[in-house]
Design a protein around this motif. Structure first.
Motif, PDB file in Angstrom:
ATOM      1  N   HIS A 140      86.851  22.397 -10.824  1.00  0.00           N
ATOM      2  CA  HIS A 140      87.017  23.839 -10.636  1.00  0.00           C
ATOM      3  C   HIS A 140      86.779  24.222  -9.177  1.00  0.00           C
ATOM      4  O   HIS A 140      87.530  25.019  -8.599  1.00  0.00           O
ATOM      5  N   LEU A 141      85.748  23.664  -8.589  1.00  0.00           N
ATOM      6  CA  LEU A 141      85.461  23.953  -7.178  1.00  0.00           C
ATOM      7  C   LEU A 141      86.631  23.532  -6.304  1.00  0.00           C
ATOM      8  O   LEU A 141      87.074  24.291  -5.437  1.00  0.00           O
ATOM      9  N   SER A 142      87.148  22.351  -6.537  1.00  0.00           N
ATOM     10  CA  SER A 142      88.272  21.856  -5.741  1.00  0.00           C
ATOM     11  C   SER A 142      89.510  22.728  -5.908  1.00  0.00           C
ATOM     12  O   SER A 142      90.211  23.026  -4.941  1.00  0.00           O
ATOM     13  N   GLU A 143      89.748  23.167  -7.141  1.00  0.00           N
ATOM     14  CA  GLU A 143      90.922  24.003  -7.414  1.00  0.00           C
ATOM     15  C   GLU A 143      90.837  25.344  -6.687  1.00  0.00           C
ATOM     16  O   GLU A 143      91.811  25.786  -6.061  1.00  0.00           O
ATOM     17  N   VAL A 144      89.664  26.000  -6.758  1.00  0.00           N
ATOM     18  CA  VAL A 144      89.493  27.303  -6.114  1.00  0.00           C
ATOM     19  C   VAL A 144      89.551  27.172  -4.600  1.00  0.00           C
ATOM     20  O   VAL A 144      90.218  27.959  -3.918  1.00  0.00           O
ATOM     21  N   VAL A 145      88.875  26.172  -4.061  1.00  0.00           N
ATOM     22  CA  VAL A 145      88.835  25.997  -2.608  1.00  0.00           C
ATOM     23  C   VAL A 145      90.231  25.720  -2.060  1.00  0.00           C
ATOM     24  O   VAL A 145      90.643  26.278  -1.039  1.00  0.00           O
ATOM     25  N   LYS A 146      90.978  24.878  -2.756  1.00  0.00           N
ATOM     26  CA  LYS A 146      92.344  24.569  -2.296  1.00  0.00           C
ATOM     27  C   LYS A 146      93.238  25.818  -2.378  1.00  0.00           C
ATOM     28  O   LYS A 146      94.028  26.093  -1.457  1.00  0.00           O
ATOM     29  N   ALA A 147      93.092  26.588  -3.452  1.00  0.00           N
ATOM     30  CA  ALA A 147      93.933  27.777  -3.634  1.00  0.00           C
ATOM     31  C   ALA A 147      93.630  28.851  -2.595  1.00  0.00           C
ATOM     32  O   ALA A 147      94.534  29.519  -2.089  1.00  0.00           O
ATOM     33  N   LYS A 148      92.353  29.028  -2.250  1.00  0.00           N
ATOM     34  CA  LYS A 148      91.970  30.124  -1.351  1.00  0.00           C
ATOM     35  C   LYS A 148      92.010  29.749   0.121  1.00  0.00           C
ATOM     36  O   LYS A 148      92.134  30.624   0.980  1.00  0.00           O
ATOM     37  N   SER A 149      91.888  28.463   0.427  1.00  0.00           N
ATOM     38  CA  SER A 149      91.852  28.062   1.839  1.00  0.00           C
ATOM     39  C   SER A 149      93.069  27.253   2.267  1.00  0.00           C
ATOM     40  O   SER A 149      93.322  27.108   3.474  1.00  0.00           O
ATOM     41  N   GLY A 150      93.795  26.695   1.271  1.00  0.00           N
ATOM     42  CA  GLY A 150      94.940  25.856   1.615  1.00  0.00           C
ATOM     43  C   GLY A 150      94.553  24.438   1.980  1.00  0.00           C
ATOM     44  O   GLY A 150      95.418  23.629   2.344  1.00  0.00           O
ATOM     45  N   LYS A 151      93.258  24.127   1.886  1.00  0.00           N
ATOM     46  CA  LYS A 151      92.775  22.788   2.237  1.00  0.00           C
ATOM     47  C   LYS A 151      91.932  22.226   1.099  1.00  0.00           C
ATOM     48  O   LYS A 151      91.212  22.988   0.426  1.00  0.00           O
ATOM     49  N   PRO A 152      91.961  20.916   0.862  1.00  0.00           N
ATOM     50  CA  PRO A 152      91.097  20.329  -0.154  1.00  0.00           C
ATOM     51  C   PRO A 152      89.625  20.574   0.181  1.00  0.00           C
ATOM     52  O   PRO A 152      89.250  20.689   1.356  1.00  0.00           O
ATOM     53  N   ALA A 153      88.796  20.615  -0.840  1.00  0.00           N
ATOM     54  CA  ALA A 153      87.372  20.876  -0.630  1.00  0.00           C
ATOM     55  C   ALA A 153      86.738  19.816   0.275  1.00  0.00           C
ATOM     56  O   ALA A 153      85.915  20.140   1.139  1.00  0.00           O
ATOM     57  N   ILE A 154      87.129  18.561   0.095  1.00  0.00           N
ATOM     58  CA  ILE A 154      86.533  17.503   0.912  1.00  0.00           C
ATOM     59  C   ILE A 154      86.873  17.680   2.379  1.00  0.00           C
ATOM     60  O   ILE A 154      86.118  17.282   3.271  1.00  0.00           O
ATOM     61  N   LYS A 155      88.004  18.337   2.661  1.00  0.00           N
ATOM     62  CA  LYS A 155      88.394  18.567   4.047  1.00  0.00           C
ATOM     63  C   LYS A 155      87.403  19.505   4.733  1.00  0.00           C
ATOM     64  O   LYS A 155      87.101  19.338   5.920  1.00  0.00           O
ATOM     65  N   HIS A 156      86.881  20.473   3.995  1.00  0.00           N
ATOM     66  CA  HIS A 156      85.883  21.385   4.561  1.00  0.00           C
ATOM     67  C   HIS A 156      84.617  20.618   4.953  1.00  0.00           C
ATOM     68  O   HIS A 156      84.024  20.880   6.002  1.00  0.00           O
ATOM     69  N   VAL A 157      84.209  19.684   4.101  1.00  0.00           N
ATOM     70  CA  VAL A 157      83.028  18.871   4.400  1.00  0.00           C
ATOM     71  C   VAL A 157      83.280  18.036   5.648  1.00  0.00           C
ATOM     72  O   VAL A 157      82.448  17.967   6.560  1.00  0.00           O
ATOM     73  N   HIS A 158      84.444  17.407   5.697  1.00  0.00           N
ATOM     74  CA  HIS A 158      84.764  16.549   6.840  1.00  0.00           C
ATOM     75  C   HIS A 158      84.881  17.357   8.130  1.00  0.00           C
ATOM     76  O   HIS A 158      84.426  16.908   9.199  1.00  0.00           O
ATOM     77  N   GLU A 159      85.460  18.543   8.049  1.00  0.00           N
ATOM     78  CA  GLU A 159      85.599  19.364   9.256  1.00  0.00           C
ATOM     79  C   GLU A 159      84.238  19.773   9.807  1.00  0.00           C
ATOM     80  O   GLU A 159      84.053  19.848  11.029  1.00  0.00           O
ATOM     81  N   ARG A 160      83.289  20.030   8.902  1.00  0.00           N
ATOM     82  CA  ARG A 160      81.946  20.407   9.381  1.00  0.00           C
ATOM     83  C   ARG A 160      81.262  19.228  10.058  1.00  0.00           C
ATOM     84  O   ARG A 160      80.574  19.392  11.090  1.00  0.00           O
ATOM     85  N   LEU A 161      81.434  18.045   9.515  1.00  0.00           N
ATOM     86  CA  LEU A 161      80.880  16.850  10.152  1.00  0.00           C
ATOM     87  C   LEU A 161      81.519  16.614  11.519  1.00  0.00           C
ATOM     88  O   LEU A 161      80.832  16.287  12.490  1.00  0.00           O
ATOM     89  N   VAL A 162      82.818  16.795  11.597  1.00  0.00           N
ATOM     90  CA  VAL A 162      83.518  16.605  12.873  1.00  0.00           C
ATOM     91  C   VAL A 162      83.063  17.646  13.895  1.00  0.00           C
ATOM     92  O   VAL A 162      82.868  17.328  15.074  1.00  0.00           O
ATOM     93  N   LEU A 163      82.889  18.895  13.457  1.00  0.00           N
ATOM     94  CA  LEU A 163      82.423  19.933  14.372  1.00  0.00           C
ATOM     95  C   LEU A 163      81.078  19.559  14.981  1.00  0.00           C
ATOM     96  O   LEU A 163      80.875  19.655  16.199  1.00  0.00           O
ATOM     97  N   GLU A 164      80.153  19.107  14.139  1.00  0.00           N
ATOM     98  CA  GLU A 164      78.833  18.745  14.654  1.00  0.00           C
ATOM     99  C   GLU A 164      78.915  17.528  15.566  1.00  0.00           C
ATOM    100  O   GLU A 164      78.234  17.470  16.601  1.00  0.00           O
TER     101      GLU A 164
END
Length: 296
Positions: free
Chosen positions: A221-245
Motif C-alpha cells: 500500500h505504501l509503495s502504491e500511494v508513493v508511486k501514484a503521488k510522486s511518480g517515483k517508487p518508494a525505494i527511490k525516495h530512500v535512495h535519493e535521501r542517501l545520495v543527498l547526504e
C-alpha cells in the motif's frame, strides 16, 4: 568557500538559551542593520533547531546543501535541522530571526505544527519568495510574536503557539504553492509522512518494508500511494535521501569514502561505491573531483 578537513565532522550547533527570557525552546531576534560577525557560520554546519529568517533587507550569499542563494529583500529563508548551511561573509542585516526546537514542537499545543509542510520540508527547500501582501502579513505576525516574547508569564507559551500556528500555516500554504502547486490530500499527507520518516531514519533503514512497519501499513500500500503521488517508487525516495547526504559529505568535507559509507549505514564501502554510481552515473570520487572543480 570553506570546506572541512578529513578530521572535522560537520558540526551541529546546539540551540542557545535566550539570555533575556531564559527560554530553552524558542527565540526571536530583530535586527536593524547590525553586522554580526560569527565565524562559526562561515564553515559548513548544521543547526539542531528550526530557523526562520525574514529578510527585509540584506545582501550576500550563503549555501544550503549544494545550492547557493543570493539573498533577496522581502524573502523568507528557513532551514530544518538536517540541512548543511554556510555563509560566505557577514553583511548588515535588517529583518527578524526566529528559532525553535523539536522540543517546542513536541509540546501538546504545538503537536499539529509538526505535520505542516514547512516543518516537514519534503522538497528540502530553503527560500520562500513573498509578495508585498505576504511580506506585510509576515511582518505583522512577527511583530505580534515579538510583543508576546517580551512578556513572559503564565500565558506566554500559549500565545506564542497561537501566533506561530497562524504564521507557519500561512507559510506552509505558500510552500505548497511554490514547491508543488497543490493542496495536500490524505495520500499526499502519507507521502509527506513517509518522507519525514526517511529524514529521521535513512541511516538505519534502507528498505521500504521497514518504513511501512513504522507507519502500520503494508509495504504494498505504501509503495502504491508513493508511486501514484510522486511518480517515483518508494525505494527511490530512500535512495535519493542517501545520495543527498553522501553528496553533502563529498562536497563539504574531506571525509574518506569509507567513513561516509559507514556513517550512512553501508557495511561495505565497495557496495556504497556501486550504489552511488548506479544512482548518479559517477563514482563518489568522480563526483567529489567534479563538484570541487566547479566551485574552485
Amino acid at each position: 568557500m570553506y570546506t572541512l578537513s578529513s578530521q572535522q565532522p560537520v558540526p551541529i550547533y546546539p540551540f542557545e538559551r535566550d539570555e533575556v527570557t531564559g527560554s530553552k525552546l524558542f527565540t526571536l531576534l530583530r535586527s536593524e542593520g547590525e553586522l554580526t560577525y560569527e565565524e562559526n557560520l562561515l564553515i559548513p554546519h548544521r543547526k539542531a533547531y528550526y530557523l526562520l529568517v525574514f529578510v527585509k533587507h540584506n545582501r550576500g550569499r550563503h549555501w544550503v546543501d549544494m545550492k547557493s542563494y543570493d539573498r533577496k529583500d522581502n524573502t523568507l529563508y528557513f532551514s530544518t535541522p538536517n540541512q548543511v548551511l554556510v555563509k560566505e561573509a557577514p553583511t548588515p542585516f535588517w529583518g527578524t530571526r526566529l528559532t525553535f526546537t523539536k522540543e517546542f514542537l513536541a509540546l501538546q499545543q504545538n503537536a499539529a505544527l509538526r505535520e505542516l509542510p514547512l516543518i516537514l520540508n519534503p522538497y528540502n527547500g530553503h527560500e520562500l519568495l513573498l509578495t508585498e501582501a505576504d511580506g506585510t502579513f509576515v511582518e505583522e505576525m512577527l511583530a505580534k510574536l515579538e510583543d508576546e516574547y517580551s512578556r513572559p508569564g503564565e500565558w506566554q507559551h500559549r500565545m506564542l503557539s497561537a501566533y506561530l500556528t497562524v504564521l507557519l500555516t500561512h507559510l506552509s500554504r505558500l510552500y505548497t504553492e511554490q514547491f508543488t502547486g497543490e493542496e495536500l490530500s490524505a495520500d499526499q499527507q502519507l507521502l509527506r509522512t513517509f518522507q519525514a520518516r526517511i529524514e529521521e531514519c535513512y541511516r538505519e533503514l534502507h528498505e521500504v518494508s521497514a518504513y511501512a512497519a513504522q507507519l502500520h501499513i503494508s509495504a504494498g500500500h505504501l509503495s502504491e500511494v508513493v508511486k501514484a503521488k510522486s511518480g517515483k517508487p518508494a525505494i527511490k525516495h530512500v535512495h535519493e535521501r542517501l545520495v543527498l547526504e553522501a553528496r553533502r559529505r563529498l562536497f563539504y568535507t574531506q571525509h574518506s569514502l569509507k567513513e561516509i559509507a559507514f556513517d550512512l549505514g553501508f557495511s561495505d564501502a565497495s557496495y556504497f561505491n556501486r550504489f552511488f554510481k548506479r544512482e548518479t552515473g559517477a563514482t563518489p570520487a568522480e563526483y567529489r573531483a567534479t563538484i570541487r572543480k566547479m566551485y574552485q
